[in-house]
Design a protein around this motif. Structure first.
Motif, PDB file in Angstrom:
ATOM      1  N   ARG A   1       0.856  -1.190   0.000  1.00 36.33           N
ATOM      2  CA  ARG A   1       0.000   0.000   0.000  1.00 36.33           C
ATOM      3  C   ARG A   1       0.887   1.232   0.000  1.00 36.33           C
ATOM      4  NH1 ARG A   1      -5.475   1.483   2.293  1.00 36.33           N
ATOM      5  NH2 ARG A   1      -5.343   3.685   2.807  1.00 36.33           N
ATOM      6  N   SER A   2       0.654   2.103  -0.951  1.00 40.00           N
ATOM      7  CA  SER A   2       1.366   3.374  -1.021  1.00 40.00           C
ATOM      8  C   SER A   2       0.349   4.489  -0.897  1.00 40.00           C
ATOM      9  CB  SER A   2       2.109   3.511  -2.352  1.00 40.00           C
ATOM     10  OG  SER A   2       3.148   2.582  -2.441  1.00 40.00           O
ATOM     11  N   GLU A   3       0.685   5.482  -0.084  1.00 48.47           N
ATOM     12  CA  GLU A   3      -0.169   6.656   0.087  1.00 48.47           C
ATOM     13  C   GLU A   3       0.625   7.866  -0.382  1.00 48.47           C
ATOM     14  OE1 GLU A   3      -2.061   7.043   3.898  1.00 48.47           O
ATOM     15  OE2 GLU A   3      -2.603   4.921   3.968  1.00 48.47           O
TER      16      GLU A   3
ATOM     17  N   LYS B   1      -4.241  -2.511 -10.158  1.00 47.73           N
ATOM     18  CA  LYS B   1      -4.065  -2.291  -8.727  1.00 47.73           C
ATOM     19  C   LYS B   1      -5.294  -1.575  -8.198  1.00 47.73           C
ATOM     20  CE  LYS B   1       0.876  -2.102  -9.360  1.00 47.73           C
ATOM     21  NZ  LYS B   1       2.084  -1.321  -9.328  1.00 47.73           N
TER      22      LYS B   1
ATOM     23  N   ILE C   1      -4.042   6.681  -3.324  1.00 46.56           N
ATOM     24  CA  ILE C   1      -3.717   5.455  -2.591  1.00 46.56           C
ATOM     25  C   ILE C   1      -3.657   4.342  -3.630  1.00 46.56           C
ATOM     26  CG2 ILE C   1      -4.456   3.784  -0.844  1.00 46.56           C
ATOM     27  CD1 ILE C   1      -5.991   6.106   0.504  1.00 46.56           C
TER      28      ILE C   1
ATOM     29  N   SER D   1      -2.871   0.152  -3.901  1.00 52.36           N
ATOM     30  CA  SER D   1      -2.753  -1.032  -3.064  1.00 52.36           C
ATOM     31  C   SER D   1      -2.953  -2.305  -3.871  1.00 52.36           C
ATOM     32  CB  SER D   1      -3.814  -0.955  -1.950  1.00 52.36           C
ATOM     33  OG  SER D   1      -3.771  -2.097  -1.138  1.00 52.36           O
ATOM     34  N   ASP D   2      -2.380  -3.382  -3.379  1.00 48.88           N
ATOM     35  CA  ASP D   2      -2.603  -4.693  -3.982  1.00 48.88           C
ATOM     36  C   ASP D   2      -3.860  -5.345  -3.430  1.00 48.88           C
ATOM     37  OD1 ASP D   2      -0.309  -4.520  -5.550  1.00 48.88           O
ATOM     38  OD2 ASP D   2       0.957  -5.365  -3.979  1.00 48.88           O
TER      39      ASP D   2
ATOM     40  N   ILE E   1      -9.080  -1.331  -0.759  1.00 50.74           N
ATOM     41  CA  ILE E   1      -8.859  -0.135   0.066  1.00 50.74           C
ATOM     42  C   ILE E   1     -10.133   0.115   0.858  1.00 50.74           C
ATOM     43  CG2 ILE E   1      -8.397   2.346   0.014  1.00 50.74           C
ATOM     44  CD1 ILE E   1      -6.927   1.796  -2.701  1.00 50.74           C
TER      45      ILE E   1
END
Length: 184
Positions: free
Chosen positions: A3-5, A32, A54, A56-57, A60
């Motif tokens: 997860r990248s924000e 994604k 955001i 994420s794999d 969310i």
């Protein structure tokens, strides 16, 4: 990438929101999970602006960026304001023309995004696309062809060559920064 924000900041009129939309779209094309939002002051042009993504794999559940893992700042005001509230683990990308606050020095990388838009591309309005290329190289959001597709979906007709050149200039910068970070 679990997860990248991402929080992208600058001033209204710099294309911050479009950059976030393009990054989010590239992530969607790359299959994604993605959420994107933006906010800007009532001034719109010239006032502080932020856009968030955001990626994420996994699904969310909460779509607001609470703990950015990445912050980009194109103006001094945005860098000073938003860098104070990020964790030490958050990577910060700042335009090379900015003064890095002491508290953010260790986690900040700089790139001449605004200068390259003016001098290498000849259009300051391409700074956001250059930033997209830098960010994608640093974070590995999508492959280069996917990012090109996302860019081409959101730019005015007739500017394809200009914007793809800007994207590739940003990718070059991002590759250099990525190598520098590995050497640290």
């Amino acid at each position: 990438m679990a997860r990248s924000e991402l929080r992208l900041t600058g001033s209204g009129g710099q294309g911050i929101i479009l950059a976030a939309i393009i990054l989010a779209e590239a992530a969607v094309i790359a299959e994604k999970k993605t959420a994107q939002s933006q906010a800007y002051g009532p001034e719109a042009r010239g006032g502080m602006c932020k856009a968030e993504v955001i990626i994420s794999d996994v699904p969310i559940g909460f779509t607001k960026v609470l703990h950015p893992t990445f912050l980009m700042a194109l103006t001094q005001e945005a860098l000073n304001h938003f860098s104070e509230e990020v964790a030490e683990t958050c990577m910060i990308l700042a335009d090379a023309g900015l003064t890095i606050p002491v508290w953010a020095e260790k986690q900040t990388v700089t790139a001449p995004i605004l200068k390259a838009a003016k001098e290498r591309i000849g259009k300051t309005v391409t700074a956001n696309i250059i930033a997209v290329g830098v960010i994608n190289k640093l974070l590995g959001i999508a492959d280069e062809k996917t990012m090109e597709r996302a860019v081409l979906r959101h730019i005015p007709e007739g500017t394809e060559d200009l914007n793809l050149k800007a994207l590739h200039v940003g990718e070059e910068m991002g590759e250099v920064l990525k190598k520098q970070r590995k050497d640290m």
